[in-house]
Design an enzyme around this catalytic site. Structure first.
Site, PDB file in Angstrom:
ATOM      1  CB  THR A  57     -11.492  -0.869   0.669  1.00  0.00           C
ATOM      2  OG1 THR A  57     -11.972  -0.683  -0.657  1.00  0.00           O
ATOM      3  CG2 THR A  57      -9.991  -1.085   0.652  1.00  0.00           C
ATOM      4  NE  ARG A 175       2.160  37.471  19.393  1.00  0.00           N
ATOM      5  CZ  ARG A 175       2.842  36.458  18.882  1.00  0.00           C
ATOM      6  NH1 ARG A 175       3.399  36.573  17.691  1.00  0.00           N
ATOM      7  NH2 ARG A 175       2.975  35.319  19.543  1.00  0.00           N
ATOM      8  CD  GLN A 218       7.182  28.590  19.834  1.00  0.00           C
ATOM      9  OE1 GLN A 218       6.433  29.586  19.881  1.00  0.00           O
ATOM     10  NE2 GLN A 218       8.157  28.479  18.952  1.00  0.00           N
ATOM     11  CG  HIS A 246       1.234  35.488  11.063  1.00  0.00           C
ATOM     12  ND1 HIS A 246       1.822  35.265  12.289  1.00  0.00           N
ATOM     13  CD2 HIS A 246       1.893  34.675  10.203  1.00  0.00           C
ATOM     14  CE1 HIS A 246       2.787  34.370  12.165  1.00  0.00           C
ATOM     15  NE2 HIS A 246       2.847  33.983  10.906  1.00  0.00           N
TER      16      HIS A 246
END
Lengths: 283, 283, 283, 283
Positions: A57, A175, A218, A246
């Site tokens: 790595t 809202r 949605q 929210h």
């Protein structure tokens, strides 16, 4: 029934590559966080502790830096394409390489109304992302962003939903709708200009968010996806992940105040999480 | 020698108040994180468990929301001034109140070249801060910001420093200078327009960062502070805290590549941390 | 070629449910972060804005709280099984439900050598995880943990790896091996006691890490997985994700000091990232 | 009225020093995050860009590593005392040095009931802290911890508080009390064994939290401080900062369920923030 190695991959995550182009006094900057991974026949490393097939790595990290110079970073997608090709070349045991790049945007500091030549301020909106998945046979590019925080102070409702005995939510006519949007889209063909393609998709997603009345997050995701695919023939598919951040209206009635959509509390957790892909019909 | 209560304060931290002004179709938004604290004679609560003098932190939160409506948020400073006054009024035992406000900036989403009326995208640069400290006799306002990430790709050196037996650092003629700047400034008199004052100071700090040749981050901080105090007579003092976000030039010589200031690794830790106040001489 | 809705799901993320059992003076606590999601035929919500089939995420949250009382939390797995069943029952349009639970562990505060009845201190090691995926036909349970930080100060090497022109890494005979381990395992049959099963797997993973000489982190992961599957017939498969948290030996020679594996710098980024699944052979 | 440099300091923050003692096969580990700062007459660096008096932060980092070897880390306090002395010696312009150390605790992995010789698991409770402030004349040591998360599921009330027109909080007879405790204490004399002193204070704080009935978080802080000063003559003072991590009882009545202190939601923000110092009376 024996015990065996299943799926596995390894790589270097979060190599912080900063590339300055200073061919002229007007510098440009590309600020990247690069993660690479290889998969393939690495069973010997797991089962026998034999590293002969393992490209360290640390070497992957070195290659990320070297390619920022050797190949350059005209876009995160173009850089990831080159780096993934090199990694497959360097590790014969690998069947696939994945290079994921986050890009942090900077803009020029304004001095007397003009962007400065070599001084920049980090633009803090979204992180741009590009992921290249490459096998010996094929290559796929995903462009995208994450953490684009957008909000509408009206033009959003949530009504007519299913109710059961645990439902207490009131219907909402008006809202706040807010989210921290993640999006990725797959290309059917490489665009001529990755940066221009990115900017166009991003702008269209935001404009659609702004102008579409929302009956649910949605519906907003689907509208944004549809708009992008309609406008960009070269895109195959777009996916969104959107936390519903929210904002609850605060009850000010105990204090003798009304609150017609003016004072909200922004909640942290829990949050709704809406995920959707918009795609093209199978032919 | 008895055991006694020493300094103490209490309050409600991180109340997330979002205020929408929707008097016209063109909404505005102020997005705040509000912390309040009271100090004074609250020994009974500590020593005897007697809460009679204690205005609950829950009430402080309610007041923060109510004042976003009742008083409004014309600026974080103006709001904090009103809220701190109310808290002292409500808690007779308090001798002092402190209201600290973080403000997150939003800009309008662009649709067809115009900012939308009620759709916003979070502008992710700095967080604006305002702190009001108020006693029964006096009030002090500090404005500021934190996390303003700026970078210069040239115009910075670091040479001629003190060396001892633990010094291995090479002198740098031309390096990247980057920091995530925090600043606070104290006002001698309240400006007429807090938002305009904030914008002017912020712009001047950035322009000075851009245009001043840097012989150390210390010199850059001092230059920024000096420029601000020279231009703003109403400011008493400005303080900076600036992590030196190191960008180390990557050694590409093992790969046959030169690297004249083009490829850097951005380091996380450790980082230099430079703090300085620029002030006016005592008369 | 039309544009259509592809894969989608929605739910409530990070509901912070704390359940106290206080049937006797010796309380117990289960401290959970619960995320639920539904998938199925929710096209109408996306395409037409019709929510009639959508069980709100707010209801999902309410159900998570109600089930902490009604069903109780004997283990995160048992709780997630009950909650997922309820969600499918409540949402006829759903074809699948996913309940993911993080559990934060607490231990009793010691007072005079005894664990206290109702006072606890958060035990900060790993976060325990449980995920239930349920369809109308089948149910799958994954147990696991994340962020279990372990370190070996010797007994680890990394040698004999593939080299190319970008390889500069020296071979290491004796290094620190450290990782922040994530693991998940699938059950072939439900254990009688989920908590006991979890504790046994966790202890065996740690003991194997401690006692196995490591020629690469890959070998260590495989050894841990093999040990778990050998000891636990009821497990089908175990997967690990392990950042290689590099500890680099500091060069003290410029200061006239040797450093035989004593002083290290713990690096943040980049880090190796090794992922592997150990499974049972197909019959 | 001229513009001048005010208070200033500079240093290297968050150097991640890991010290292994491997003199015997039973290794020990001290895992530190070290921040150093110098203050004094550094005006030339700020005003004239002259670095001749500036010991680079890179050198401070080197010294932190070198002292982990040369002096060793018998405790974070002892190490910080030595490092601060060296920094003042190396920087003649400095009048003061501050060394702040965070220590992350590890415990031995259990194998067959015994702690392993060289394999460790990070113990995730609190972070231990030690801060040394040193001038040319004096030195002060503060020990402490942060992020010790404790919770009581009963034995806590909040009643009889001041009410105003913005108060809606109900009185609580029996609530969850939870906090993420930060504490620092000052020593009047150096203890013989810093680790033993730390362990004793920490245990006493926790036991007092567990066994004291709480009429407010303020009372609990005071009780913990009093207990510590009474038991430890060598301590001058102890300070606490304690977010009141609210756990709200969930209303399950709409679902036909009672909730006698069994199901809570753990809230993130806002939180109460209580700060108090307990000290000894001036003689």
């Amino acid at each position: 029934m024996g015990i065996v190695l299943g799926a596995n991959q390894y790589g270097k995550a979060e190599t912080r590559v900063v590339r300055i182009v200073r061919d002229t006094p007007r510098h440009t900057i590309r600020d990247l966080n690069v993660s690479t991974a290889l998969r393939g026949d690495f069973a010997a490393a797991h089962v026998d502790g034999d590293q002969a097939a393992v490209l360290p790595t640390d070497t992957q990290k070195n290659t990320a830096f070297a390619y920022a110079k050797r190949h350059g970073v005209s876009s995160p997608e173009d850089y990831a394409l080159a780096l993934s090709e090199r990694l497959l070349e360097a590790a014969p045991a690998a069947t696939g390489a994945r290079v994921a790049v986050d890009e942090y945007a900077w803009e020029r500091i304004q001095v007397d109304g003009t962007g400065h030549d070599h001084a920049f301020v980090r633009r803090g909106q979204e992180v741009r992302t590009a992921t290249v998945g490459r096998t010996r046979e094929a290559v796929a590019v995903e462009s995208g962003f994450r953490d684009l925080v957008v909000l509408k102070s009206t033009g959003s409702e949530f009504k007519g939903f299913l109710r059961d005995e645990y439902t207490t939510l009131a219907e909402a006519d008006d809202r706040i709708l807010a989210t921290s949007l993640d999006a990725t889209w797959r290309h059917r063909a490489d665009p001529e200009d990755w940066d221009a393609s990115y900017a166009a998709v991003r702008a269209l997603v935001m404009a659609t968010f702004a102008t579409t009345y929302s009956r649910a997050l949605q519906e907003t995701l689907y509208a944004m996806g549809r708009a992008v695919l309609e406008a960009h023939d070269d895109l195959a598919e777009i996916s969104f992940s959107a936390p519903n951040k929210h904002h609850f209206l605060v009850d000010l009635a105990p204090f003798g105040l009304d609150n017609p959509g003016e004072v909200f509390v922004a909640a942290d957790r829990p949050y709704g999480l809406i995920e959707a892909t918009v795609t093209r019909e199978e032919p």
